[in-house]
Each structure stands twice: as C-alpha cells, then as structure tokens.
Enzyme design. Structure first.
Site, short mmCIF file in Angstrom:
data_model
loop_
_atom_site.label_atom_id
_atom_site.label_comp_id
_atom_site.label_asym_id
_atom_site.label_seq_id
_atom_site.Cartn_x
_atom_site.Cartn_y
_atom_site.Cartn_z
N LYS A 1 0.82 -1.19 0.01
CA LYS A 1 -0.04 0.03 0.00
C LYS A 1 1.02 1.34 0.09
CE LYS A 1 -2.01 1.39 3.62
NZ LYS A 1 -2.89 1.61 4.90
N ASP B 1 -6.70 1.13 0.81
CA ASP B 1 -6.68 1.24 2.48
C ASP B 1 -8.03 0.90 2.93
OD1 ASP B 1 -8.44 3.34 1.71
OD2 ASP B 1 -7.32 4.95 2.83
#
Length: 224
Positions: A129, A147
C-alpha cells in the site's frame, strides 16, 4: 479488512460513468498528507499507518523542517525522531523504521527514493500500500493503494468486490478506464473518507448513488 456483504459487481460501463462523474467534480484530486519531496512523502505515508492524515501532518511539520532528507534524518537519530512523532500511534516502531529506511536509502540508493516497487517494499515499514502511494503521487504511476476506505468503497458499491485488499486492487485495475487510472486512488479514498463513511454513508449527497449497489441507501437526515 473484512469484506462487506457480497454484492453484484458493476459493469464496465457503470464504472466508467462513476469515474467520469468523479472527474467532473474534481479533475485533479490530491492526497491530504503534507510533504516537500519524495523522501518526506515516503516518511509521511509510513507514519500514516493506523493514524489520521491530520495527526501525521501535525507531527511531521517540525520533523520535516529538521530532517528533509535521509542524511538529516539519520543525523537526527531514533530518539529525536520519536520525540517529534510521539503523538502518532505506534510511534516507537515507526521511528525505528524511518531511521532504518533512511540508512538504506543512503547505502543502497544514493539518498534517493527509488521509483521501483520491489526496492520500495524492501524498505522497513513499507508494504504494498505504501509503495503504491509513493509510486502514484511522486512517480505518477497508475497504481492503486487499497486502504480501509478504498476497500470499503470497492465492496460496498460493487465497483470492485474482493475479500482482500489485493483482490480489490486487481479488480479496480480491470474496472477503471485507463484515462482515469492515475487519479482513481485519490477519488476513491476521498469518497470513502468524506461521503461513503463506514458507520453511516451519506448516500443523500453521494454523486454516484445511482450506480451504487449499497442498500438501503441512507436517507437525508432532515427528512421527516
């Protein structure tokens, strides 16, 4: 991240309509973390894990004045980094990661942040991420960082249903039209943060409600 109730995936045409709408509303969406260069962006994203962007920005204002580069961050030292970010959750572990990644950037990359996923993910505190955020924002690569907000939106709307963040990411790469890929990450995160909220999505003001699979839609709070 737990996947939401399974919904039927949207069509490519519906996905294109959604991103066309997002583009009409905000052609150039921006992230909300403050940074001054590639290094401070990387640090800010590492610090943002399990923390709010607002909280990170408050903590990094002075930190980035003191240490805007890997060399100055190493010179600052772990304890001083801790002192600057102690208002952020998990700050001790994050301070060690920031110090260590700064050392590695100096030793292996000439003090520069690499624009390569594998090299980024080899840094302490950097996962897929975080790497995706840096590659997208700084290096302008069409990556999508999933997220909690984006994971929720992908599942709830039917835009990109998936049981894991990686599954949602892969689904989005299939759904998002190429011309919208660069900004898709920001549109979806901001949508999840301010409209498609976890506890009570504000469907009455949602610009893509007509395409969304979520039911029942949350009514306008002022409705009798």
């Amino acid at each position: 991240m737990a996947a939401a109730k399974k919904v039927k995936a949207l069509s490519r045409a519906e996905a294109e309509a959604i991103f066309t709408r997002f583009h009409e509303i905000d052609p150039e969406p921006k992230g909300e973390l403050d940074y001054i260069n590639a290094f401070t962006l990387l640090v800010a994203v590492v610090l943002s894990a399990q923390a709010t962007d607002i909280g990170v920005n408050k903590a990094t204002k002075r930190l980035f004045e003191l240490a805007p580069s890997p060399a100055t961050m190493v010179a600052l030292g772990v304890e001083a980094i801790e002192d600057q970010i102690k208002t952020i959750g998990l700050y001790r572990g994050k301070a060690k990661n920031v110090f260590a990644l700064s050392q590695i950037l100096i030793e292996r990359h000439g003090g520069e942040v690499p624009g390569d996923r594998e090299a980024l993910e080899a840094l302490p505190g950097v996962g897929r991420k975080t790497a995706n955020v840096v590659l997208n924002i700084w290096f302008k690569q069409p990556t999508i960082a999933v997220d909690t907000h984006l994971f929720r939106v992908g599942n709830r709307t039917g835009l990109a249903p998936g049981k894991t963040p990686l599954a949602v990411e892969k689904a989005l790469h299939k759904q998002v039209p190429a011309r919208f890929m660069l900004h898709a990450h920001h549109w979806l995160i901001l949508h999840g943060r301010y409209i498609c909220k976890a506890r009570k999505p504000e469907c009455w003001r949602c610009p893509i409600a007509q395409f969304c699979r979520f039911e029942p839609k949350t009514p306008w709070p002022g409705k009798a």
